[in-house]
Design a protein around this motif. Structure first.
Motif, PDB file in Angstrom:
ATOM      1  N   ILE A 192       0.889  -1.161   0.000  1.00 33.88           N
ATOM      2  CA  ILE A 192       0.000   0.000   0.000  1.00 33.88           C
ATOM      3  C   ILE A 192       0.927   1.211   0.000  1.00 33.88           C
ATOM      4  CG2 ILE A 192      -1.662   1.330   1.339  1.00 33.88           C
ATOM      5  CD1 ILE A 192      -2.946  -1.137   0.166  1.00 33.88           C
ATOM      6  N   SER A 240      -4.846  -4.917   4.969  1.00 32.99           N
ATOM      7  CA  SER A 240      -4.189  -4.095   3.941  1.00 32.99           C
ATOM      8  C   SER A 240      -4.300  -4.773   2.569  1.00 32.99           C
ATOM      9  CB  SER A 240      -2.727  -3.837   4.298  1.00 32.99           C
ATOM     10  OG  SER A 240      -2.096  -5.042   4.691  1.00 32.99           O
ATOM     11  N   SER A 272       3.388  -1.752   3.796  1.00 33.19           N
ATOM     12  CA  SER A 272       3.210  -0.359   3.365  1.00 33.19           C
ATOM     13  C   SER A 272       4.521   0.176   2.819  1.00 33.19           C
ATOM     14  CB  SER A 272       2.802   0.533   4.543  1.00 33.19           C
ATOM     15  OG  SER A 272       1.547   0.160   5.013  1.00 33.19           O
TER      16      SER A 272
END
Ligand SMILES: O=P(O)(O)OC[C@@]1(O)O[C@H](CO)[C@@H](O)[C@@H]1O
Length: 303
Positions: free
Chosen positions: A11, A63, A89
């Motif tokens: 992400i 996520s 992330s």
């Protein structure tokens, strides 16, 4: 379609600050949040240029659900291998003062043997209707180093060109599998080969088996190095500022689009890679090109 395979997606959170000061507190607007990872960016760029692309990647945890939702919104056709480890992330901080971007990439979680098998099987199946196979991005911890080499073999068995953007042992093993193009950046190439000079480093990959190595040099452009032929260098006619995250992915997209169309002239590949890379720097987020991207090809200087 051009198949992109990304074992370790992310992400992407992109923050913009007027001036980044290490050790200081910054007040920032909420980040732009996108499904990212190198192959996803390659596929998004291809989609923007009208080329058919397909994303094969992994997704895990909450996520991973977010990644799946955003990919659906993007409209890029995709297949996700569900994994236990939550999707990582990646944080990009764009400094609007100097146009430099600082990136924090989480390493991501390890995949189980069964998850690797599922990813490999899906790659082999999806390569059947493909015109080119792209493998890109870091590998999760405890990964089989030969993953990208396996992807090159899948492409070769089907008579397809392959483009790999990797680093370290995975890049060296991919070279031994005889890919059509490898695209490390200067730092990755030096870390992988131990050679500070990019042409010498590229020669290590050529001697291992790669047909063509494109080395991105950031604002200094890009090199195309082939065995027994002159080294080509191309750059844009001026320096650009913006967000360089994803510029390498745009270069990979450019190369894959040429190869998928049956064009393998290194000069043509190199010039389009430099042009799309520059058009990506000007676009705010990784995975996007300046809509005027085609015009950048006229501004490329080839030495
Ligand atoms: O950790 P990796 O896979 O090397 O890099 C991941 C990453 O920083 O690369 C892309 C830009 O190239 C971002 O979308 C992404 O999150």
């Amino acid at each position: 379609m051009i198949l992109t395979v990304t074992p370790n997606p992310a992400i992407d959170l992109t923050y913009r600050v007027s001036a980044l000061e290490t050790g200081e507190t910054h007040r920032v607007a909420p980040p732009a949040v996108r499904a990212g990872g190198k192959g996803l960016n390659v596929a998004r760029v291809l989609q923007q240029t009208g080329a058919a692309s397909f994303v094969l990647t992994t997704a895990g945890g909450a996520s991973g659900v977010r990644l799946a939702d955003d990919l659906e919104t993007s409209g890029v056709p995709n297949e996700l291998v569900t994994v236990q480890a939550p999707t990582r992330s990646s944080i990009a901080i764009v400094d609007e003062r100097g146009g430099e971007t600082t990136v924090l990439n989480e390493t991501g979680g390890a995949l189980s043997a069964a998850e690797w098998t599922a990813l490999n099987d899906a790659a082999a199946r999806l390569a059947l209707p493909a015109t080119c196979v792209v493998g890109s991005g870091s590998l999760p911890p405890d990964t089989p180093d030969a993953f990208y080499a396996g992807l090159v073999a899948i492409a070769s068995e089907r008579g397809l060109p392959s483009v790999m953007d990797a680093t370290g042992p995975a890049l060296l093993l991919a070279a031994e599998a005889r890919p059509t193009v490898l695209k490390p950046n200067r730092r990755e190439l030096a870390e992988t080969t131990g050679e500070a000079d990019p042409v010498t480093g590229a020669s290590v990959l050529l001697n291992a088996g790669a047909a063509l190595v494109l080395v991105s040099l950031g604002a200094d452009g890009m090199l195309a190095v082939r065995r027994g032929a002159d080294v080509l260098h191309a750059r844009l006619d001026r320096r650009l500022t913006g967000n360089a995250t994803g510029a390498g992915d745009a270069a990979v997209a450019a190369v894959a689009s040429c190869l998928a169309d049956g064009t393998d002239d290194p000069a043509v590949l190199l010039c389009r890679a430099v042009a799309w890379s520059a058009a990506a720097v000007v676009a705010p987020l990784a995975g996007e090109l300046d809509p005027a991207y085609a015009a950048y090809e006229e501004r490329v200087v080839l030495d």
